[in-house]
Design a protein around this motif. Sequence first.
Motif, PDB file in Angstrom:
ATOM      1  N   UNK A  38      -1.966   1.632  -9.289  1.00  0.00           N
ATOM      2  CA  UNK A  38      -1.120   1.808 -10.440  1.00  0.00           C
ATOM      3  C   UNK A  38      -1.824   2.978 -11.022  1.00  0.00           C
ATOM      4  N   UNK A  39      -0.993   3.701 -11.818  1.00  0.00           N
ATOM      5  CA  UNK A  39      -1.606   4.667 -12.704  1.00  0.00           C
ATOM      6  C   UNK A  39      -0.690   4.693 -14.000  1.00  0.00           C
ATOM      7  N   UNK A  40      -1.259   5.169 -15.080  1.00  0.00           N
ATOM      8  CA  UNK A  40      -0.550   4.957 -16.504  1.00  0.00           C
ATOM      9  C   UNK A  40       0.068   6.411 -16.789  1.00  0.00           C
ATOM     10  N   UNK A  73       1.059  -1.203  -0.089  1.00  0.00           N
ATOM     11  CA  UNK A  73       0.068  -0.066   0.032  1.00  0.00           C
ATOM     12  C   UNK A  73       0.845   1.290   0.061  1.00  0.00           C
ATOM     13  N   UNK A  74       2.114   1.239   0.234  1.00  0.00           N
ATOM     14  CA  UNK A  74       3.221   2.248   0.439  1.00  0.00           C
ATOM     15  C   UNK A  74       3.438   2.548  -1.124  1.00  0.00           C
ATOM     16  N   UNK A  75       3.298   1.804  -2.048  1.00  0.00           N
ATOM     17  CA  UNK A  75       3.912   1.917  -3.175  1.00  0.00           C
ATOM     18  C   UNK A  75       2.868   2.015  -4.445  1.00  0.00           C
ATOM     19  N   UNK A  76       2.898   3.432  -5.206  1.00  0.00           N
ATOM     20  CA  UNK A  76       1.992   3.696  -6.307  1.00  0.00           C
ATOM     21  C   UNK A  76       3.130   3.161  -7.601  1.00  0.00           C
ATOM     22  N   UNK A 129       8.119  12.514 -13.346  1.00  0.00           N
ATOM     23  CA  UNK A 129       7.706  13.751 -12.617  1.00  0.00           C
ATOM     24  C   UNK A 129       6.168  14.025 -12.463  1.00  0.00           C
ATOM     25  N   UNK A 130       5.628  13.534 -13.615  1.00  0.00           N
ATOM     26  CA  UNK A 130       4.103  13.786 -13.469  1.00  0.00           C
ATOM     27  C   UNK A 130       3.734  12.717 -12.534  1.00  0.00           C
ATOM     28  N   UNK A 131       4.045  11.559 -12.499  1.00  0.00           N
ATOM     29  CA  UNK A 131       3.419  10.429 -11.716  1.00  0.00           C
ATOM     30  C   UNK A 131       4.004  11.073 -10.125  1.00  0.00           C
ATOM     31  N   UNK A 132       5.072  11.515  -9.914  1.00  0.00           N
ATOM     32  CA  UNK A 132       5.217  11.847  -8.632  1.00  0.00           C
ATOM     33  C   UNK A 132       4.560  12.960  -8.219  1.00  0.00           C
ATOM     34  N   UNK A 133       4.027  13.931  -9.179  1.00  0.00           N
ATOM     35  CA  UNK A 133       3.089  15.251  -8.630  1.00  0.00           C
ATOM     36  C   UNK A 133       1.801  14.693  -8.151  1.00  0.00           C
ATOM     37  N   UNK A 162       6.343   6.033  -2.103  1.00  0.00           N
ATOM     38  CA  UNK A 162       7.149   5.258  -2.987  1.00  0.00           C
ATOM     39  C   UNK A 162       6.632   5.187  -4.179  1.00  0.00           C
ATOM     40  N   UNK A 163       7.223   5.347  -5.311  1.00  0.00           N
ATOM     41  CA  UNK A 163       6.722   5.222  -6.993  1.00  0.00           C
ATOM     42  C   UNK A 163       7.758   4.333  -7.312  1.00  0.00           C
TER      43      UNK A 163
END
Length: 215
Positions: free
Chosen positions: A55-57, A10-13, A89-93, A99-100
Amino acid sequence: MLPLSPEERARITAVILAGGLGRRMGGQDKGLTHLAGRPMAAHVLERLIPQVGTVIVNANRNTAEYGRLGPPVLSDRLSDFQGPLAGVACALAHTHTPLLLTVPCDSPLLPVDLATRLYRALAAADAEVAVAHDGERIHPVFALLRGELRASLEAYLAAGERKIERWFDTRHCIAVDCADVVDAFLNINDADALADLEERLRRAPAEPTQRRSAP
């Protein structure tokens, strides 16, 4: 190696990086190129879902098609397809987890325990970045990053830099031995590689992976 607990997952995207132009595929969107009857990104997603909390794309075109896979689709803030770091960078935002995990859309055989390998190594070394190493070289888009690196990455991009390895050199980055699953980092960059993998998937069982020496 102990698998990640539900709390650790759960700490990870995870972000599937699909924001490129696919030049070596003749301009095709690699993540949507079909492999064994499904988009390549669907194979990646299937392996990722059990490993992380979210998860994101990241995609800059064909966003509706990517949206049909299920996860949210985010496009780069920077214009003109500026490379995988723009997607990171987009994902981190948009990431609210500590965590990513980053993976490319064109590596459908990615390790089913990638998150565990990188998470355990990152924690043991108290590092900022853990990146996969296949015994010969690192695979910079297979990485686990701490969320607090967002400001550092945005400053790096604002300075006109785009090279992933150069940014890693400015952080506490460790290489994680994944030489026992070297084939998992195969990426499909052209039609020949796609045809070869289609043929490989038709054969069973798959040939055993050859282990290389650790980095």
